[in-house]
Design an enzyme around this catalytic site. Structure first.
Site, PDB file in Angstrom:
ATOM      1  N   MET A 100      42.600  38.764  37.468  1.00  0.00           N
ATOM      2  CA  MET A 100      43.860  39.623  37.463  1.00  0.00           C
ATOM      3  C   MET A 100      44.868  39.032  36.465  1.00  0.00           C
ATOM      4  SD  MET A 100      43.248  41.409  39.946  1.00  0.00           S
ATOM      5  CE  MET A 100      44.769  41.957  40.422  1.00  0.00           C
ATOM      6  N   LEU A 157      45.480  39.861  29.488  1.00  0.00           N
ATOM      7  CA  LEU A 157      45.119  39.400  28.240  1.00  0.00           C
ATOM      8  C   LEU A 157      45.697  39.645  27.191  1.00  0.00           C
ATOM      9  CD1 LEU A 157      41.091  39.579  29.072  1.00  0.00           C
ATOM     10  CD2 LEU A 157      42.305  37.414  28.907  1.00  0.00           C
ATOM     11  N   HIS A 199      37.165  49.764  37.429  1.00  0.00           N
ATOM     12  CA  HIS A 199      38.582  49.934  38.168  1.00  0.00           C
ATOM     13  C   HIS A 199      38.228  50.742  39.248  1.00  0.00           C
ATOM     14  CE1 HIS A 199      42.736  50.600  38.170  1.00  0.00           C
ATOM     15  NE2 HIS A 199      42.462  51.811  38.268  1.00  0.00           N
TER      16      HIS A 199
END
Length: 221
Positions: A98, A101, A117
């Site tokens: 979570m 990046l 996802h």
């Protein structure tokens, strides 16, 4: 497993932030002698992530890199990179990770980092996917494995699995049906990539002929 088979397996790190249910499905799949990837490291940005203990119980080295200990995202990503390099990682698998990046980190792992996802992308990018699917009145929902790019949930699609949206569904019942498919889809998609059955070609994923039937099977309800 022969030494030759062992040496040709891709070295994989799984990044988590919570309980790691998809991580467990990947670890279990990788126990098979003919699986083309080896889970060699689990990292979490949260020291209290339950998935760390689950990984250790499975014999996988697992460590926390607390993002709160770093002044910015770049500092955290640099620490993450050091761990990955030290372990000789070839592929990164995000499994309920979570943290956002940095673009620089994502680009340095282009074509070597995947995510799952909980929607049939490009529908319902971001969060609260099950609630949004119900609000939109779609008849099919599901999950998508894709390569990670700097834009959120926009990378080339590797594989998808669908579930029907049933009368009376709420977000919890729909999520429960989707997670079953996630646990099936993610190990299969990782095997496609690690085994050379799925390759990036001009921003799209091209499946080797031998992998097409397997990929089609993943789309079944």
């Amino acid at each position: 497993m022969s030494a030759q088979t062992q040496n040709t397996r891709k070295r994989v790190a799984i990044l988590i932030s919570g309980r790691g249910s998809n991580m467990v499905s990947l670890i279990e799949a990788a126990r098979a002698s003919d699986y083309p990837a080896e889970i060699v490291l689990v990292l979490s940005n949260r020291p209290d992530a339950a998935g760390l203990d689950r990984a250790r119980e499975a014999g996988i080295p697992a460590r926390a890199i607390d993002h709160k200990a770093y002044p910015d995202r770049a500092g955290f990503d640099a620490a993450l990179q050091r761990e990955l390099e030290a372990a000789g990682i070839e592929l990164i698998v995000l499994a309920g990770f979570m943290r956002i990046l940095t673009d620089a980190f994502v680009e340095s792992w282009a074509g070597r980092m995947i995510n799952i996802h909980p929607s049939l992308l490009p529908l319902f990018k971001g969060t609260h996917t099950h609630e949004r699917a119900l609000e939109a009145g779609v008849r099919l929902h599901g999950c998508t494995v894709h390569y990670v790019v700097p834009e959120l949930d926009a990378g080339p699609i590797v594989a998808q699995a669908a579930v029907p949206v049933l009368p009376g569904d709420d977000a919890d019942t729909l999520a429960a049906r989707v997670i079953v498919q996630e646990h099936r889809l993610y190990p299969a998609a990782l095997a496609l990539i690690a085994g050379g059955g799925a390759v990036l070609d001009g921003g799209r994923v091209r499946l080797a002929e031998a992998a097409r039937d397997a990929s089609a099977a993943l789309l079944s309800l």
